[in-house]
Design an enzyme around this catalytic site. Structure first.
Site, PDB file in Angstrom:
ATOM      1  N   VAL A   1      47.941  77.215  18.526  1.00 41.53           N
ATOM      2  CA  VAL A   1      48.806  77.621  19.697  1.00 41.53           C
ATOM      3  C   VAL A   1      49.866  78.693  19.940  1.00 41.53           C
ATOM      4  O   VAL A   1      49.784  79.142  20.314  1.00 41.53           O
ATOM      5  CB  VAL A   1      49.232  76.051  20.326  1.00 41.53           C
ATOM      6  CG1 VAL A   1      50.476  76.293  21.732  1.00 41.53           C
ATOM      7  CG2 VAL A   1      48.495  74.983  20.739  1.00 41.53           C
TER       8      VAL A   1
ATOM      9  N   THR B   1      48.651  82.217  19.761  1.00 44.07           N
ATOM     10  CA  THR B   1      47.510  82.825  21.311  1.00 44.07           C
ATOM     11  C   THR B   1      48.897  82.438  22.135  1.00 44.07           C
ATOM     12  O   THR B   1      48.806  83.207  22.515  1.00 44.07           O
ATOM     13  CB  THR B   1      46.590  81.632  21.748  1.00 44.07           C
ATOM     14  OG1 THR B   1      45.373  81.102  20.138  1.00 44.07           O
ATOM     15  CG2 THR B   1      45.748  81.639  22.833  1.00 44.07           C
ATOM     16  N   GLU B   2      49.786  81.862  22.084  1.00 50.76           N
ATOM     17  CA  GLU B   2      50.779  81.581  22.742  1.00 50.76           C
ATOM     18  C   GLU B   2      51.703  83.101  22.306  1.00 50.76           C
ATOM     19  O   GLU B   2      52.453  83.603  23.240  1.00 50.76           O
ATOM     20  CB  GLU B   2      51.646  80.698  22.705  1.00 50.76           C
ATOM     21  CG  GLU B   2      51.640  79.743  24.021  1.00 50.76           C
ATOM     22  CD  GLU B   2      50.871  79.445  24.613  1.00 50.76           C
ATOM     23  OE1 GLU B   2      51.824  80.485  25.244  1.00 50.76           O
ATOM     24  OE2 GLU B   2      50.608  78.435  25.847  1.00 50.76           O
ATOM     25  N   SER B   3      51.920  82.567  21.177  1.00 49.35           N
ATOM     26  CA  SER B   3      53.576  83.982  20.648  1.00 49.35           C
ATOM     27  C   SER B   3      52.574  84.968  19.651  1.00 49.35           C
ATOM     28  O   SER B   3      53.917  86.213  19.645  1.00 49.35           O
ATOM     29  CB  SER B   3      54.640  83.631  20.636  1.00 49.35           C
ATOM     30  OG  SER B   3      54.135  83.022  18.898  1.00 49.35           O
TER      31      SER B   3
ATOM     32  N   TYR C   1      41.948  80.469  27.637  1.00 50.29           N
ATOM     33  CA  TYR C   1      43.218  79.638  26.402  1.00 50.29           C
ATOM     34  C   TYR C   1      42.629  79.090  25.899  1.00 50.29           C
ATOM     35  O   TYR C   1      42.445  78.899  24.793  1.00 50.29           O
ATOM     36  CB  TYR C   1      44.147  79.611  28.014  1.00 50.29           C
ATOM     37  CG  TYR C   1      45.219  78.897  27.171  1.00 50.29           C
ATOM     38  CD1 TYR C   1      46.660  79.737  26.678  1.00 50.29           C
ATOM     39  CD2 TYR C   1      45.847  77.418  26.807  1.00 50.29           C
ATOM     40  CE1 TYR C   1      47.824  78.993  25.003  1.00 50.29           C
ATOM     41  CE2 TYR C   1      46.630  77.172  26.043  1.00 50.29           C
ATOM     42  CZ  TYR C   1      47.774  77.562  25.297  1.00 50.29           C
ATOM     43  OH  TYR C   1      48.450  77.340  24.472  1.00 50.29           O
TER      44      TYR C   1
END
Length: 215
Positions: free
Chosen positions: A33, A36-38, A123
């Site tokens: 996560v 992918t997020e940051s 996502y």
């Protein structure tokens, strides 16, 4: 969102491990996560206002008592706690939990599954792929590149080699001398000469012989 990727993707592994143990979530899932997020950038901020490593929205940060979303410890622990809550909410279904993390659990409940949003569907695929391919066996703590230093220093790596190269490890092999065969011509004046390959004897030659000359 297009995060600015950090050079050190293992910098927060120790916090991820602590958060995973505290909230009962797979450390590999937390890292997938975060990836992918940051992109492991603690200062990342999306166009809609998500902040930090696992991109907490301000409302989510308040929900989990985060005072500073750019503090890695607070952010990761809150993100892991939210994942744990989502997994429980959706009976351990990781895809639905990821969809909830991206689009909100309300939308997952509304549509009875992954919402028909292209961003959310993409996502879920990206996080799942990274988890399965990179982090399903857990995470490391920045494995050193010097782990194989002993073998690297004692045995140099050959990256290109000619046909005439002999490996120095074959110390017990005795190389036999090689010889080439050339034609020797005795001219009429008594002098000797070797005939290059492809040449012919002339009328002045009185004798020919073949000898082996060591290189």
């Amino acid at each position: 969102m297009l995060p600015s990727y950090s050079r050190n993707k293992n910098a927060y592994d120790h916090i991820i491990k602590q958060a995973a143990a505290t909230h009962g979530v797979s450390e590999g899932l937390i890292k997938a996560v975060m990836h992918t997020e940051s992109g492991f950038n603690s200062n990342a901020r999306s166009r809609v206002g998500a902040q930090g490593l696992m991109q907490l929205m301000p409302a989510t940060a308040r929900r989990f008592n985060v005072s500073n979303s750019y503090d890695p410890q607070q952010n990761i622990f809150a993100g892991a706690r939210y994942l744990a809550w989502l997994l429980k909410r959706f009976n351990g279904n990781t895809s639905l939990a990821l969809a909830g993390y991206n689009a909100g659990e309300g939308n997952v409940a509304k549509y009875g599954g992954i919402p028909p949003f292209r961003e959310t569907q993409d996502y879920v695929r990206r996080v799942s792929s990274r988890y399965n391919n990179l982090y399903s066996n857990g995470i490391g703590l920045g494995t050193s590149n010097n782990d194989n230093s002993n073998t690297a220093t004692s045995q140099p790596q050959v990256i290109a080699q000619s046909n005439n190269y002999n490996n120095s490890n074959t110390t017990n092999t005795v190389t036999q001398p090689q010889y080439s065969q050339r034609q020797i011509i005795v001219a009429s004046d008594g002098s000797f000469t070797d005939a290059p390959a492809g040449s012919y004897s002339t009328n002045n030659a009185s004798a020919t012989a073949r000898i082996h000359i060591s290189n």
